[in-house]
Motif scaffolding. Structure first.
Motif, short mmCIF file in Angstrom:
data_model
loop_
_atom_site.label_atom_id
_atom_site.label_comp_id
_atom_site.label_asym_id
_atom_site.label_seq_id
_atom_site.Cartn_x
_atom_site.Cartn_y
_atom_site.Cartn_z
N ILE A 57 51.61 -6.72 -2.20
CA ILE A 57 50.93 -5.61 -1.54
C ILE A 57 49.59 -5.37 -2.23
O ILE A 57 49.42 -5.66 -3.42
N VAL A 73 50.69 -0.38 4.80
CA VAL A 73 50.94 0.17 3.46
C VAL A 73 50.24 1.53 3.32
O VAL A 73 49.18 1.76 3.91
N LEU A 74 50.87 2.43 2.57
CA LEU A 74 50.30 3.76 2.33
C LEU A 74 48.95 3.61 1.63
O LEU A 74 48.83 2.86 0.66
N MET A 86 45.66 -0.68 -6.02
CA MET A 86 46.90 -1.17 -6.63
C MET A 86 47.22 -2.52 -6.02
O MET A 86 47.11 -2.69 -4.79
N PHE A 105 46.67 -1.75 -11.66
CA PHE A 105 46.00 -0.53 -11.21
C PHE A 105 44.53 -0.65 -11.64
O PHE A 105 44.26 -0.89 -12.81
N ASP B 54 55.77 9.82 -0.78
CA ASP B 54 54.87 9.29 -1.81
C ASP B 54 55.19 7.86 -2.21
O ASP B 54 54.62 7.32 -3.14
N ARG B 55 56.16 7.27 -1.51
CA ARG B 55 56.58 5.92 -1.87
C ARG B 55 55.65 4.90 -1.23
O ARG B 55 55.54 4.82 -0.01
N VAL B 56 54.99 4.12 -2.03
CA VAL B 56 54.04 3.11 -1.53
C VAL B 56 54.76 1.78 -1.32
O VAL B 56 54.52 1.07 -0.35
N MET B 57 55.66 1.44 -2.22
CA MET B 57 56.34 0.15 -2.13
C MET B 57 57.73 0.24 -2.77
O MET B 57 57.91 0.93 -3.78
N LEU B 86 56.44 1.51 -6.26
CA LEU B 86 55.12 2.11 -6.49
C LEU B 86 55.05 3.45 -5.78
O LEU B 86 55.53 3.58 -4.65
N PHE B 87 54.45 4.42 -6.44
CA PHE B 87 54.39 5.77 -5.90
C PHE B 87 53.00 6.39 -6.07
O PHE B 87 52.23 5.94 -6.91
#
Lengths: 232, 193
Positions: A57, A73-74, A86, A105, B54-57, B86-87
């Motif tokens: 990701i 993805v967020l 990220m 990061f 808030d969970r990205v992965m 990831l958050f």
């Protein structure tokens, strides 16, 4: 009026001259030889694909050149993390075998000083290597040489892209020799305190999409005790 | 006329250099840190992650639904014991202040947290995988960068389920509490003279 126009043209020319002097100045942020490459100690090499679309990701604010991957993805759009990205990637050893998994990061650094040829990014790696343990790597990276030798030529070209071979060390601290600080967290790497260098090998870059073909490499110096343990 | 042009060039050169010197190229947004003093020394800072927003992965082998949708988690056997999440991380005012990774690995029997707060630095804590009574995990702060570099201490993790029953409320939150203990610097008696 005529003098004002001439003055304005002169100012414009002066600004252009300044920008050109910054980009073509050979004494600004030249690529250095990695101190790790001349060390006598054993070195751990980890490589990863540094192209967002080929990572597991990749996410950022969604408005940057590099597009998030996968598409749903967020995104990091909130103000405190808007200048952050990220990336999760499979880490491979020197022979190309899967060695572990890492997350990087990266945040644009407020210590950036373009006048000094420093386009800095503060980055942190967390890497877990099954059977060995985990590593925490903190560093500042200087993207100025990359910008000058890859991104700017890509932007200037009619096709908006660059192809070639570019290899450079990105690490620019916090170590005195421009090295990253590496700390071991668990497994046989627990208690490790050493240094490392991250380098980038780029083969293709698009001014619109960012990196198209590139590989990253982390070289980590291993003290003799850890080197003995990890080689078993 | 030529003199005016040359003066313009010098002005342009100086203005560009001055602008680059005076204005920061990067200005990170800062939220005020909310830190309290611990009764037995050190400072405490609390963060939390709202689940699932808030969970990205969530990366783990064998998951039927990937988070984010479309993610291809590697199927290498070497990575079969790793679960990585990831958050986004929030402060006690519920404002996103950073990002984080949480990794559990069966081979090392640990849970590693890395908090990355862009304006401040990163924090790395290694926790025991077994939770104590009350569902709390605790581990030492192993390393940090920039603002966190000189700090030691410990961090705790706790899952708190949401019981509000409100529509749109998270299913729960992961609470993280970082207890920072600075390095003791002995007073330099010579310096007082």
């Amino acid at each position: 009026m005529k003098y004002l126009l001439v003055l304005a043209a002169g100012v414009l020319f002066g600004v252009t001259l300044f920008v050109a002097a910054m980009i073509y100045n050979p004494f600004m942020a030249e690529r250095r030889l990695s101190p790790i490459s001349v060390t006598d100690a054993e070195v751990m090499s980890l490589t990863y694909v540094n192209v967002p679309s080929e990572s597991i990701i990749f996410t950022n604010d969604g408005e940057s050149r590099q597009q998030p991957h996968p598409a749903k993805v967020l995104q990091l759009w909130e103000a405190p993390i808007r200048l952050t990205s990220m990336m999760t990637s499979v880490m491979r050893d020197a022979r190309g075998r899967t060695a572990g998994i890492g997350v990087k990061f990266s945040s644009r650094s407020e210590r950036t000083r373009l006048l000094n040829g420093e386009a800095l990014v503060d980055s942190t790696w967390y890497i877990h290597l099954p059977g060995r343990g985990s590593l925490f790597i903190e560093q500042s990276e200087n993207y100025w040489p990359f910008f000058r030798e890859v991104a700017f030529p890509a932007w200037r070209s009619s096709g908006n892209n660059w192809k070639g071979t570019w290899l450079g060390d990105m690490s620019a601290g916090p170590g005195a020799l421009g090295t990253a600080r590496v700390t071991g967290g668990s497994g046989t790497l627990r208690g490790l305190a050493t240094q490392g260098v991250e380098s980038l090998s780029a083969r293709a870059y698009s001014a619109e999409k960012g990196l198209v073909a590139a590989e990253g490499r982390l070289l980590i110096e291993l003290p003799s005790i850890v080197a003995d343990d990890t080689s078993q | 006329m030529l003199k005016t042009f040359i003066i313009g060039i010098l002005l342009g050169f100086a203005a560009a250099a001055g602008a680059l010197y005076a204005y920061p190229a990067v200005d990170q947004h800062r939220e005020a840190s909310i830190v309290s003093v611990a009764p037995n020394g050190g400072n405490i800072e609390s963060f939390h992650v709202n689940i699932p927003m808030d969970r990205v992965m969530v990366g783990a082998p064998g998951r039927k639904q990937s988070v984010p949708p479309g993610m291809q988690w590697p199927t290498d056997e070497e990575l079969s014991g790793i679960r990585m999440e990831l958050f986004k991380v929030r402060n006690t005012r519920d404002i996103v202040v950073g990002v984080a990774s949480r990794t559990s690995a069966s081979d090392a029997d640990v849970i590693d947290w890395v908090l990355h707060l862009p304006a401040r630095g990163s924090l790395y804590a290694t926790m025991q995988s077994q939770a104590s009574e009350g569902g709390m995990r605790r581990g030492g702060i192993t390393a940090g960068s920039r603002e966190f570099a000189p700090l030691k201490g410990f961090m705790t993790e706790r899952w708190v389920a949401d019981t509000s029953g409100e529509e749109g409320a998270p299913s729960g939150r992961i609470e993280l509490s970082a207890n920072y203990i600075g390095e003791y610097i002995p007073e330099d008696e010579d310096g007082l003279e």
